[in-house]
Design a protein around this motif. Structure first.
Motif, short mmCIF file in Angstrom:
data_model
loop_
_atom_site.label_atom_id
_atom_site.label_comp_id
_atom_site.label_asym_id
_atom_site.label_seq_id
_atom_site.Cartn_x
_atom_site.Cartn_y
_atom_site.Cartn_z
N PHE A 1 0.79 -1.23 0.00
CA PHE A 1 0.00 0.00 0.00
C PHE A 1 0.82 1.29 0.00
N VAL A 2 2.12 1.20 0.25
CA VAL A 2 2.93 2.43 0.33
C VAL A 2 3.69 2.62 -0.97
N GLN A 3 3.67 3.82 -1.48
CA GLN A 3 4.44 4.18 -2.66
C GLN A 3 4.99 5.59 -2.47
N LEU A 4 6.08 5.87 -3.17
CA LEU A 4 6.74 7.17 -3.01
C LEU A 4 6.03 8.27 -3.81
N ASP A 5 5.43 7.91 -4.93
CA ASP A 5 4.74 8.90 -5.75
C ASP A 5 3.33 9.17 -5.22
#
Length: 301
Positions: free
Chosen positions: A106-110
């Motif tokens: 569930f975590v992304q940098l964008d």
């Protein structure tokens, strides 16, 4: 009502190192699932599992802390020391799993396409999920049996390993039902029987220890557990030999992952996971057998 003596409230339940660790568990757990529920969001089976872990651990920890603060645990017909030690180990395993799964899926940098606010909430939830795991691991460290100390069985290395063994078996079962094709051969069905038998007996051992009913059995529980652990080692040795042969030998299966196998729905992947965790549980049972020679059960703590 007669007074039993002493204060009605146990302040040490919240001021001792273990009590402080539990307060942090409640704080981190509540913060984690609140961030996810408010803006972070979750979906599919992975997200549902993470939310279940955080809410379940939060609820049981609140229950434990409340019982110890009010002395209500004395009214329960269970071995409280075994119960709290078993739960702390289980919560450690569950929370570290959720702390890995949630940011992985569930975590992304964008910011695109979920938006920067949602991304930030998910990152914050992942941080607190990691802190929650640390808080439970600290409790296990603080309550584990020390050399020469008389303590509950579930607080010993052997007792804690029982929880880990059952947890690893659950991972194996999850991979088995994910199109592992274990029913193709009688030999692989034998391996499933090994995993199932050892899991059930391990859960029974934990249940008897937590309920404090070991002294009521007509057979020597301590000796029986050691004999069972030896049997589990032998059974897992057979599974550790049979499963890789019938899954990865070119005569029965595939030594390499098929090129056209879809990600997430490939039997070969499930078979590899099962093989890895079979060896993990085999090692755990061997260590358990070694430590079981050095402990004595105390059922009433």
């Amino acid at each position: 009502m007669e007074s039993t003596g002493g204060p009605y409230l146990n302040t040490a339940a919240v001021t001792s190192p273990v009590g402080i660790a539990r307060l942090l568990q409640i704080t981190f757990g509540c913060t984690t699932f609140s961030l996810v529920a408010h803006r972070g969001g979750f979906s599919a089976a992975y997200g549902t599992f993470c939310m279940f872990v955080w809410t379940f651990c939060f609820a049981i920890t609140v229950f434990i802390l409340t019982c110890e603060f009010t002395h209500l645990h004395r009214c329960l017909s269970i071995s409280w020391g075994n119960f709290t030690a078993a739960f702390a180990m289980l919560a450690t395993l569950m929370s570290v799993t959720a702390a890995v799964i949630y940011p992985l899926y569930f975590v992304q940098l964008d910011c695109y396409p979920i938006g920067c606010e949602v991304r930030d909430f998910r990152i914050a939830a992942s941080v607190f999920a990691g802190l929650l795991f640390i808080a439970y691991a600290v409790e296990v460290f603080l309550t584990r049996a020390k050399p020469g100390q008389v303590t509950s069985y579930m607080a010993t290395v052997s007792g804690l390993l029982k929880i880990v063994q059952a947890f690893v078996a659950c991972i194996i079962f999850g991979a088995l039902v994910n199109d592992s094709q274990y029913s193709k051969y009688v030999a692989t069905q034998w391996c499933v029987a090994v995993y199932s038998f050892c899991f059930v007996v391990t859960v029974v051992v934990v249940a008897f220890s937590v309920t404090g009913k070991t002294a009521l059995l007509w057979f020597p529980f301590e000796r029986s557990v050691v004999i069972y652990t030896l049997g589990a080692v032998l059974l897992y040795v057979s599974a550790a030999v049979i499963w890789p042969v019938f899954c990865f030998d070119s005569k029965y299966g595939s030594p390499r992952r098929p090129g056209l196998c879809a990600k997430g729905k490939c039997p070969w992947d499930s078979q590899l996971v099962i093989a890895i965790f079979t060896y993990v549980n085999l090692l755990l049972y061997i260590v358990d057998l070694a430590y079981s020679q050095r402990i004595r059960f105390v059922s009433h703590i």
